[in-house]
Write a protein that holds these residues in place. Structure first.
Motif, PDB file in Angstrom:
ATOM      1  N   ILE A 112       0.856  -1.188   0.000  1.00 17.98           N
ATOM      2  CA  ILE A 112       0.000   0.000   0.000  1.00 17.98           C
ATOM      3  C   ILE A 112       0.890   1.236   0.000  1.00 17.98           C
ATOM      4  N   ILE A 113       0.641   2.112  -0.965  1.00 18.98           N
ATOM      5  CA  ILE A 113       1.305   3.420  -1.032  1.00 18.98           C
ATOM      6  C   ILE A 113       0.292   4.417  -0.480  1.00 18.98           C
ATOM      7  N   THR A 114       0.609   5.043   0.641  1.00 23.27           N
ATOM      8  CA  THR A 114      -0.370   5.897   1.317  1.00 23.27           C
ATOM      9  C   THR A 114      -0.115   7.383   1.105  1.00 23.27           C
ATOM     10  N   PRO A 115      -1.207   8.134   1.045  1.00 22.41           N
ATOM     11  CA  PRO A 115      -1.090   9.590   1.066  1.00 22.41           C
ATOM     12  C   PRO A 115      -1.090  10.067   2.513  1.00 22.41           C
ATOM     13  N   GLY A 116      -0.956  11.345   2.700  1.00 15.81           N
ATOM     14  CA  GLY A 116      -1.055  11.929   4.032  1.00 15.81           C
ATOM     15  C   GLY A 116      -0.687  13.394   3.991  1.00 15.81           C
ATOM     16  N   ALA A 117      -1.125  14.104   5.008  1.00 20.42           N
ATOM     17  CA  ALA A 117      -0.809  15.532   5.109  1.00 20.42           C
ATOM     18  C   ALA A 117       0.569  15.727   5.729  1.00 20.42           C
ATOM     19  N   ALA A 118       0.872  14.932   6.770  1.00 22.78           N
ATOM     20  CA  ALA A 118       2.157  15.058   7.466  1.00 22.78           C
ATOM     21  C   ALA A 118       2.554  13.703   8.045  1.00 22.78           C
ATOM     22  N   PHE A 119       3.860  13.546   8.249  1.00 20.86           N
ATOM     23  CA  PHE A 119       4.415  12.298   8.781  1.00 20.86           C
ATOM     24  C   PHE A 119       5.544  12.636   9.736  1.00 20.86           C
ATOM     25  N   ASP A 120       5.780  11.727  10.704  1.00 22.51           N
ATOM     26  CA  ASP A 120       6.992  11.867  11.498  1.00 22.51           C
ATOM     27  C   ASP A 120       7.902  10.680  11.201  1.00 22.51           C
ATOM     28  N   GLU A 121       9.119  10.718  11.717  1.00 20.85           N
ATOM     29  CA  GLU A 121      10.098   9.685  11.386  1.00 20.85           C
ATOM     30  C   GLU A 121       9.791   8.334  12.014  1.00 20.85           C
ATOM     31  N   SER A 122       8.795   8.284  12.886  1.00 23.41           N
ATOM     32  CA  SER A 122       8.358   7.001  13.455  1.00 23.41           C
ATOM     33  C   SER A 122       7.304   6.342  12.580  1.00 23.41           C
ATOM     34  N   GLY A 123       6.905   7.014  11.506  1.00 29.14           N
ATOM     35  CA  GLY A 123       5.917   6.457  10.601  1.00 29.14           C
ATOM     36  C   GLY A 123       4.491   6.875  10.897  1.00 29.14           C
TER      37      GLY A 123
END
Length: 188
Positions: A112-123
């Motif tokens: 699965i390739i996911t979209p998102g608004a923001a991410f942190d380095e923990s996933g």
């Protein structure tokens, strides 16, 4: 946080966004998890997201089965596409969605390739607020990879116990390996 991430992404001029998206695609295509996946659930990019159209076309050209989500009420229905330019049209909120012709169960998906608004380095990922991916990720045992511009990586995304982090994040500058591991059949 969602608004700040969108503003950072929106501030990228279109030609810069296109260039960074190509760099992200190159990194994604080198990942063993992507190379070995036969069936990939992508998202069709919208507005200033990482541009997935070229990635989807390339994946199809290389013989991968490509699946895209379609909003059905409060759920995502998954449909295989054969041609990105013919099998996709504007759907809910104007987001490109597949035609309803070849349904695919989540159990058939390898990646699965996911979209998102923001991410942190923990996933941890901050979505767009509707919870669509929050409903499918807990029952998906395979590899999850987010595509993001470096501007979308933040120090910490608020996460609840029900939130499922992604396993890798691909940006134009790096591949972030998170500490989250796949749920295989033996550790579900």
């Amino acid at each position: 946080m969602r608004k700040q991430a969108a503003e950072a992404r929106d501030s990228l001029p279109p030609e810069v966004r296109k260039s960074k998206s190509r760099e992200i695609e190159q990194r994604l295509c080198l990942l063993p998890e992507f190379r070995s996946a036969s069936v990939v659930l992508f998202f069709a990019s919208f507005r200033s997201e990482v541009e997935t159209g070229p990635m989807i076309r390339h994946a199809l050209a290389y013989g991968k089965r490509v699946v895209l989500p379609r909003v059905k009420g409060r759920q995502l229905a998954l449909f295989e596409i054969k041609d990105f330019d013919k099998d996709v049209s504007p759907g809910a909120w104007g987001i490109p969605e597949p035609v309803e012709s070849h349904p695919v169960p989540l159990t058939d998906i390898d990646l699965i390739i996911t979209p998102g608004a923001a991410f942190d380095e923990s996933g941890n990922r901050l979505g767009y607020g509707a919870g669509f991916y929050d409903r499918i990720l807990p029952s998906f045992p395979g590899m999850t990879i987010a595509l993001a511009f470096e501007a979308q990586i933040v120090p910490q995304v608020p996460a609840d116990k029900h939130d499922v982090p992604v396993m890798k994040i691909v940006t134009e500058k790096r591949i972030i390996e998170t500490n989250f591991k796949c749920q295989t059949a033996s550790n579900k």
